[in-house]
Write a protein that holds these residues in place. Structure first.
Motif, PDB file in Angstrom:
ATOM      1  N   GLY A   1       0.814  -1.259  -0.037  1.00 29.87           N
ATOM      2  CA  GLY A   1      -0.091  -0.058   0.061  1.00 29.87           C
ATOM      3  C   GLY A   1       0.942   1.269   0.084  1.00 29.87           C
ATOM      4  O   GLY A   1       2.007   1.177  -0.155  1.00 29.87           O
ATOM      5  N   LEU A   2       0.224   2.209   0.207  1.00 28.29           N
ATOM      6  CA  LEU A   2       0.955   3.476   0.417  1.00 28.29           C
ATOM      7  C   LEU A   2       1.200   3.967   1.798  1.00 28.29           C
ATOM      8  O   LEU A   2       0.147   3.769   2.545  1.00 28.29           O
ATOM      9  CB  LEU A   2       0.084   4.758  -0.292  1.00 28.29           C
ATOM     10  N   VAL A   3       2.332   4.314   1.975  1.00 28.02           N
ATOM     11  CA  VAL A   3       2.860   4.859   3.346  1.00 28.02           C
ATOM     12  C   VAL A   3       3.837   6.001   3.161  1.00 28.02           C
ATOM     13  O   VAL A   3       4.350   6.103   2.308  1.00 28.02           O
ATOM     14  CB  VAL A   3       3.599   3.542   3.904  1.00 28.02           C
ATOM     15  N   GLN A   4       3.627   6.975   4.248  1.00 25.00           N
ATOM     16  CA  GLN A   4       4.638   8.017   4.405  1.00 25.00           C
ATOM     17  C   GLN A   4       5.777   7.750   4.823  1.00 25.00           C
ATOM     18  O   GLN A   4       6.090   6.602   5.672  1.00 25.00           O
ATOM     19  CB  GLN A   4       3.872   9.023   5.179  1.00 25.00           C
ATOM     20  N   PRO A   5       6.853   8.439   4.207  1.00 27.51           N
ATOM     21  CA  PRO A   5       8.162   8.213   4.863  1.00 27.51           C
ATOM     22  C   PRO A   5       8.480   8.068   6.438  1.00 27.51           C
ATOM     23  O   PRO A   5       7.575   8.928   6.986  1.00 27.51           O
ATOM     24  CB  PRO A   5       9.018   9.328   4.347  1.00 27.51           C
ATOM     25  N   GLY A   6       9.176   6.844   6.844  1.00 25.16           N
ATOM     26  CA  GLY A   6       9.169   6.957   8.235  1.00 25.16           C
ATOM     27  C   GLY A   6       8.167   5.823   8.638  1.00 25.16           C
ATOM     28  O   GLY A   6       8.162   5.425   9.962  1.00 25.16           O
ATOM     29  N   GLY A   7       7.118   5.557   7.975  1.00 28.38           N
ATOM     30  CA  GLY A   7       6.058   4.707   8.380  1.00 28.38           C
ATOM     31  C   GLY A   7       6.691   3.102   8.227  1.00 28.38           C
ATOM     32  O   GLY A   7       7.857   2.812   7.933  1.00 28.38           O
ATOM     33  N   SER A   8       5.606   2.324   8.724  1.00 29.01           N
ATOM     34  CA  SER A   8       5.858   1.046   8.625  1.00 29.01           C
ATOM     35  C   SER A   8       4.642   0.151   7.873  1.00 29.01           C
ATOM     36  O   SER A   8       3.662   0.701   7.726  1.00 29.01           O
ATOM     37  CB  SER A   8       5.656   0.495  10.184  1.00 29.01           C
ATOM     38  N   LEU A   9       4.930  -0.964   7.342  1.00 33.58           N
ATOM     39  CA  LEU A   9       4.123  -2.045   6.692  1.00 33.58           C
ATOM     40  C   LEU A   9       4.595  -3.160   6.843  1.00 33.58           C
ATOM     41  O   LEU A   9       5.894  -3.415   7.049  1.00 33.58           O
ATOM     42  CB  LEU A   9       4.411  -1.682   5.128  1.00 33.58           C
ATOM     43  N   ARG A  10       3.710  -4.271   6.772  1.00 32.12           N
ATOM     44  CA  ARG A  10       3.948  -5.524   7.093  1.00 32.12           C
ATOM     45  C   ARG A  10       3.324  -6.109   5.893  1.00 32.12           C
ATOM     46  O   ARG A  10       2.415  -6.018   5.538  1.00 32.12           O
ATOM     47  CB  ARG A  10       3.246  -6.035   8.372  1.00 32.12           C
ATOM     48  N   LEU A  11       4.176  -6.996   5.098  1.00 28.87           N
ATOM     49  CA  LEU A  11       3.806  -7.811   3.939  1.00 28.87           C
ATOM     50  C   LEU A  11       3.847  -9.355   4.373  1.00 28.87           C
ATOM     51  O   LEU A  11       4.491  -9.679   5.192  1.00 28.87           O
ATOM     52  CB  LEU A  11       4.871  -7.588   2.772  1.00 28.87           C
ATOM     53  N   SER A  12       2.810  -9.883   3.802  1.00 23.26           N
ATOM     54  CA  SER A  12       2.498 -11.388   3.868  1.00 23.26           C
ATOM     55  C   SER A  12       2.646 -12.038   2.809  1.00 23.26           C
ATOM     56  O   SER A  12       2.039 -11.707   1.597  1.00 23.26           O
ATOM     57  CB  SER A  12       1.303 -11.643   5.024  1.00 23.26           C
ATOM     58  N   CYS A  13       2.981 -13.160   2.875  1.00 25.70           N
ATOM     59  CA  CYS A  13       3.017 -13.852   1.748  1.00 25.70           C
ATOM     60  C   CYS A  13       2.535 -15.525   2.135  1.00 25.70           C
ATOM     61  O   CYS A  13       3.069 -16.331   2.997  1.00 25.70           O
ATOM     62  CB  CYS A  13       4.539 -14.184   1.165  1.00 25.70           C
ATOM     63  N   ALA A  14       1.509 -15.951   1.721  1.00 26.95           N
ATOM     64  CA  ALA A  14       0.817 -17.153   2.033  1.00 26.95           C
ATOM     65  C   ALA A  14       0.960 -18.174   0.624  1.00 26.95           C
ATOM     66  O   ALA A  14       0.843 -18.126  -0.263  1.00 26.95           O
ATOM     67  CB  ALA A  14      -0.630 -16.963   2.035  1.00 26.95           C
ATOM     68  N   ALA A  15       1.443 -19.515   1.254  1.00 19.28           N
ATOM     69  CA  ALA A  15       2.126 -20.326   0.142  1.00 19.28           C
ATOM     70  C   ALA A  15       0.875 -21.562   0.299  1.00 19.28           C
ATOM     71  O   ALA A  15       0.484 -22.054   1.348  1.00 19.28           O
ATOM     72  CB  ALA A  15       3.521 -20.945   0.516  1.00 19.28           C
ATOM     73  N   SER A  16       0.999 -22.142  -0.865  1.00 17.77           N
ATOM     74  CA  SER A  16       0.277 -23.311  -0.832  1.00 17.77           C
ATOM     75  C   SER A  16       0.781 -24.401  -1.461  1.00 17.77           C
ATOM     76  O   SER A  16       1.728 -24.116  -2.570  1.00 17.77           O
ATOM     77  CB  SER A  16      -1.310 -23.207  -1.518  1.00 17.77           C
ATOM     78  N   GLY A  17       0.665 -25.652  -1.537  1.00 20.83           N
ATOM     79  CA  GLY A  17       1.404 -26.873  -2.417  1.00 20.83           C
ATOM     80  C   GLY A  17       2.129 -27.682  -1.546  1.00 20.83           C
ATOM     81  O   GLY A  17       3.036 -28.557  -2.211  1.00 20.83           O
ATOM     82  N   SER A  18       2.216 -27.614  -0.180  1.00 17.36           N
ATOM     83  CA  SER A  18       2.994 -28.538   0.646  1.00 17.36           C
ATOM     84  C   SER A  18       4.308 -28.154   0.864  1.00 17.36           C
ATOM     85  O   SER A  18       5.063 -27.591  -0.135  1.00 17.36           O
ATOM     86  CB  SER A  18       2.429 -29.917   0.121  1.00 17.36           C
ATOM     87  N   ILE A  19       4.900 -28.980   1.516  1.00 19.14           N
ATOM     88  CA  ILE A  19       6.501 -28.857   2.017  1.00 19.14           C
ATOM     89  C   ILE A  19       6.724 -27.242   2.010  1.00 19.14           C
ATOM     90  O   ILE A  19       8.114 -27.107   1.638  1.00 19.14           O
ATOM     91  CB  ILE A  19       7.326 -29.667   0.925  1.00 19.14           C
ATOM     92  N   PHE A  20       5.965 -26.572   2.563  1.00 23.00           N
ATOM     93  CA  PHE A  20       6.504 -25.196   2.585  1.00 23.00           C
ATOM     94  C   PHE A  20       7.557 -24.828   3.535  1.00 23.00           C
ATOM     95  O   PHE A  20       8.631 -24.095   3.540  1.00 23.00           O
ATOM     96  CB  PHE A  20       5.167 -24.276   3.129  1.00 23.00           C
ATOM     97  N   SER A  21       7.563 -25.870   4.697  1.00 22.09           N
ATOM     98  CA  SER A  21       8.573 -25.425   5.718  1.00 22.09           C
ATOM     99  C   SER A  21      10.207 -25.770   5.128  1.00 22.09           C
ATOM    100  O   SER A  21      11.005 -25.338   5.698  1.00 22.09           O
ATOM    101  CB  SER A  21       8.348 -26.641   6.729  1.00 22.09           C
ATOM    102  N   ILE A  22      10.382 -26.624   4.000  1.00 19.77           N
ATOM    103  CA  ILE A  22      11.525 -27.024   3.537  1.00 19.77           C
ATOM    104  C   ILE A  22      12.144 -25.952   2.679  1.00 19.77           C
ATOM    105  O   ILE A  22      13.462 -25.956   2.152  1.00 19.77           O
ATOM    106  CB  ILE A  22      11.635 -28.244   3.009  1.00 19.77           C
ATOM    107  N   TYR A  23      11.240 -25.034   1.908  1.00 22.50           N
ATOM    108  CA  TYR A  23      11.925 -24.088   1.168  1.00 22.50           C
ATOM    109  C   TYR A  23      12.573 -22.954   1.879  1.00 22.50           C
ATOM    110  O   TYR A  23      12.193 -22.415   2.948  1.00 22.50           O
ATOM    111  CB  TYR A  23      10.421 -23.356   0.375  1.00 22.50           C
ATOM    112  N   VAL A  24      13.439 -22.211   1.238  1.00 21.97           N
ATOM    113  CA  VAL A  24      13.946 -20.957   1.233  1.00 21.97           C
ATOM    114  C   VAL A  24      13.017 -19.798   0.834  1.00 21.97           C
ATOM    115  O   VAL A  24      12.649 -20.011  -0.151  1.00 21.97           O
ATOM    116  CB  VAL A  24      15.479 -20.616   0.872  1.00 21.97           C
ATOM    117  N   MET A  25      12.573 -19.064   1.722  1.00 19.36           N
ATOM    118  CA  MET A  25      11.638 -18.190   1.381  1.00 19.36           C
ATOM    119  C   MET A  25      12.104 -16.731   1.402  1.00 19.36           C
ATOM    120  O   MET A  25      13.170 -16.556   2.268  1.00 19.36           O
ATOM    121  CB  MET A  25      10.699 -18.035   2.355  1.00 19.36           C
ATOM    122  N   GLY A  26      11.901 -15.782   0.561  1.00 16.92           N
ATOM    123  CA  GLY A  26      12.537 -14.620   0.316  1.00 16.92           C
ATOM    124  C   GLY A  26      11.533 -13.628   0.003  1.00 16.92           C
ATOM    125  O   GLY A  26      10.264 -13.854  -0.638  1.00 16.92           O
TER     126      GLY A  26
END
Length: 120
Positions: free
Chosen positions: A10-35
């Motif tokens: 989204g849009l945020v002013q300088p100095g602000g904060s934001l939290r991004l999320s990434c939801a995965a599907s397809g199994s074996i999520f825990s073994i992947y390097v996520m970035g």
């Protein structure tokens, strides 16, 4: 096949904060390097942060101390907490899942991206 869906941009002013999320599907999520990668207009896509299955992290120098990557394997979700945002952080942020196997095969998955705009 792993599917990734980003949210939280989204849009945020300088100095602000934001939290991004990434939801995965397809199994074996825990073994992947996520970035998280980002791509600004006219620029190449660059690695922002990554986290291994064991919890080791690495960050681009430009975001160290400001961004934090984390993962919640039980929720198949990876997060990017961004603080002290600056206009230079404006980009499309992409979630990435990577896996290299000992037999030499590799797996590489990308989300569609979420726009982060830092502007006053």
């Amino acid at each position: 096949q792993v599917q990734l869906v980003e949210s939280g941009g989204g849009l945020v002013q300088p100095g602000g904060s934001l939290r991004l999320s990434c939801a995965a599907s397809g199994s074996i999520f825990s073994i992947y390097v996520m970035g998280w990668y980002r791509q600004a207009p006219g620029k190449q896509r660059e690695l922002v942060a990554a986290i291994t299955s064991g919890g080791s992290t690495n960050y681009a120098d430009s975001v160290k101390g400001r961004f934090t990557i984390s993962r919640h394997n039980a929720k198949d979700t990876v997060y990017l907490q961004m603080s002290s945002l600056q206009p230079g952080d404006t980009a499309v942020y992409y979630c990435h899942a990577g896996l290299a196997l000992t037999d030499g095969t590799g797996y590489d998955y990308w989300g569609q991206g979420t726009q982060v705009t830092v502007s006053s």
